[in-house]
Design an enzyme around this catalytic site. Sequence first.
Site, PDB file in Angstrom:
ATOM      1  N   LYS A 205       0.832  -1.203   0.000  1.00 29.39           N
ATOM      2  CA  LYS A 205       0.000   0.000   0.000  1.00 29.39           C
ATOM      3  C   LYS A 205       0.866   1.252   0.000  1.00 29.39           C
ATOM      4  O   LYS A 205       1.965   1.270   0.579  1.00 29.39           O
ATOM      5  CB  LYS A 205      -0.913  -0.027   1.230  1.00 29.39           C
ATOM      6  CG  LYS A 205      -1.952   1.082   1.289  1.00 29.39           C
ATOM      7  CD  LYS A 205      -2.801   0.938   2.544  1.00 29.39           C
ATOM      8  CE  LYS A 205      -3.843   2.035   2.675  1.00 29.39           C
ATOM      9  NZ  LYS A 205      -4.626   1.919   3.925  1.00 29.39           N
ATOM     10  N   SER A 281      -9.301   1.680   2.948  1.00 30.05           N
ATOM     11  CA  SER A 281      -8.538   2.457   1.985  1.00 30.05           C
ATOM     12  C   SER A 281      -7.488   1.646   1.223  1.00 30.05           C
ATOM     13  O   SER A 281      -6.887   2.140   0.276  1.00 30.05           O
ATOM     14  CB  SER A 281      -7.842   3.627   2.699  1.00 30.05           C
ATOM     15  OG  SER A 281      -6.948   3.167   3.694  1.00 30.05           O
ATOM     16  N   GLY A 303      -9.092   2.128  10.478  1.00 27.46           N
ATOM     17  CA  GLY A 303     -10.548   2.136  10.564  1.00 27.46           C
ATOM     18  C   GLY A 303     -11.139   1.149   9.580  1.00 27.46           C
ATOM     19  O   GLY A 303     -12.085   1.466   8.859  1.00 27.46           O
ATOM     20  N   GLY A 304     -10.536  -0.058   9.535  1.00 32.50           N
ATOM     21  CA  GLY A 304     -11.054  -1.109   8.665  1.00 32.50           C
ATOM     22  C   GLY A 304     -10.387  -1.222   7.316  1.00 32.50           C
ATOM     23  O   GLY A 304     -10.856  -1.966   6.450  1.00 32.50           O
ATOM     24  N   SER A 305      -9.294  -0.520   7.095  1.00 35.20           N
ATOM     25  CA  SER A 305      -8.729  -0.399   5.752  1.00 35.20           C
ATOM     26  C   SER A 305      -8.069  -1.669   5.223  1.00 35.20           C
ATOM     27  O   SER A 305      -7.752  -1.740   4.040  1.00 35.20           O
ATOM     28  CB  SER A 305      -7.711   0.754   5.711  1.00 35.20           C
ATOM     29  OG  SER A 305      -8.369   1.975   5.926  1.00 35.20           O
TER      30      SER A 305
END
Length: 600
Positions: A205, A281, A303-305
């Site tokens: 990423k 993300s 947050g869940g990415s």
Amino acid sequence: MGVKKSMLPVEEVLKGAIEYVPLRVGAPRSSGMPLRIFAWVVESQLIGKVVLAYFMRLNRLPQMLCDTAIPDSPMFLPEYPDETIGEPATKVLASDLGAISRVDAAIECLPSYISRSQRLGDGYPFKFWCIRDYAGAYRSGRTTPMEVAERFIQAVEDSERLSPPMAYMISFDASDIRKQAAASAERFASGSPLSMLDGVLIVVKDDIDCLPHESRGGTQWLHKYREVKTDAACVARLRECGVIFAGKTNMHELGMGTTGNNPYSGTARNPYDTTRYAGGSSSGSAAVVASGLCPASLGTDAGGSIRIPSGLCGLVGLKCTFGRITLSGLVPVGWTLEAVGPIAANVEDALIVYSAMIGSGPSDVVYSKPPPPCLPLFNHTSFQQLKLGIYTDWFTDVSPPEVATICRMAVDRFCERYSSRINEIAIPELEELRNGHLVTTGSEICTCLNSIYKYGRKSTCHETRVIIALFKQFQSSLYVSAQRLRRRLMFYHMEIFRTVDVIVTPTTGVTAPFIPPDAISTGETDLATHADLMRFIVSANFLGLPAVSVPVGHDKQGLPVGLQLIGKPWQEATLLRIAFAIEELCAKARRKPAVFYDML
């Protein structure tokens, strides 16, 4: 003057009735010219604060924190009870064990190798190539890292000629990939591969440092003010094992979104349906793996990415306990919430990559006191004493309802097969949890960007500008109040974990959303979709708990559905062992993505 409402002491809350309050967002979707105008308005010194204050009151975003007296002291970083209960069916590793030795230990934990062709012959409709498939192909001479690298390069180039383009990558250097692949091929030719990961391609990423690439964080400007001098610690550990790093993947700008929409670098497409989002993300990291280009990738999760794109793309995504893997070398946007971890096509590959990445930083040892890491023994399939916690009102708050139905069927099959038990649980103050996570996220992002955002604001997409304008309204007193909530929510979860081993939810409240055509060039704000995607996500980030998403089926439109397991602190091994068993039970439901490249 109004009187603040006082929250009850946590012990009294647990004695009373706990009511589930569904999250409903009061904000319209916006894109194109309306979004540009809205960004201009909220950034205006004259009326911006008034508009944002109205919006926040409408959605009770920080209002609860402002209007409530919280009796608990703040917890600024996740802290866990000193309860050292050993995990069953695990292998404990020495804390100073090197990356290659950890990978070797992980391989020993796996069941006997069954080739992809054998699995397909046994009636499985589809199976991704796994790391052991690549390792076997290299060692048998059937192919080489150079040949796989060339296929990867060609596939990425071809993917950009599709309509629409897949938009996997932000930074991609074919010559660097060939150089790494040649070095790996030489090691195989001389009979000295470094590990099972030698020659395996992995993408990273864009907010994780990986030489020779810049870290842009999905922006057009961040790399100008933040130089990459070394690999991130997790990248360095994987490189030590012989991994070929194939580039930096696309992402939602600065990680501030759940869809993966990025009007500058392109919006990564979901390989199961290219008219839909891959999830954010870590959108590109998930799309690459789901397309078969790599068996695994690296993502980050504040947050869940990791878990959201894994759920939407039918993959396994592991978010580890806060402090289990050092964050050294990541673009800092949420230092008390974030984790770095693997996204993989299957649980065994997630374990192999995770085993190489393990290692806490000096400050992690001071605060969270991580115990020695454990790896799961996948051959041990006794789960008779296992208790799974389900909060039914929360579990079924999804749209469409078949998301919950598919997830519950997977849980029921697991319990029936292994004689495990489901316990009904109730989690207090979920609305407060969401507020606490939002204020913490926003405050930490603004702090991290404080010295440089003014230089890049005009080059930032309008969605991100609106979000940052909102975040700038959070005062320091709100941040401290959020940390007081963190202590309360930690207490509730630790009490729940006295009665269950794992909390089970759907990964997301919806399957992959459509990409609106008007969002491609300008981005969009769609808080209702954002809330649906994050419905079950934030407790693992706010409290630093380990969590994993595992694919369990597809909806009527053929879109993947993910099941989330949230575990006790430091018990990644237990989560992976359960996830492996669930994956096996649901394996025949997996489908081939519409966009898929066969690398072997």
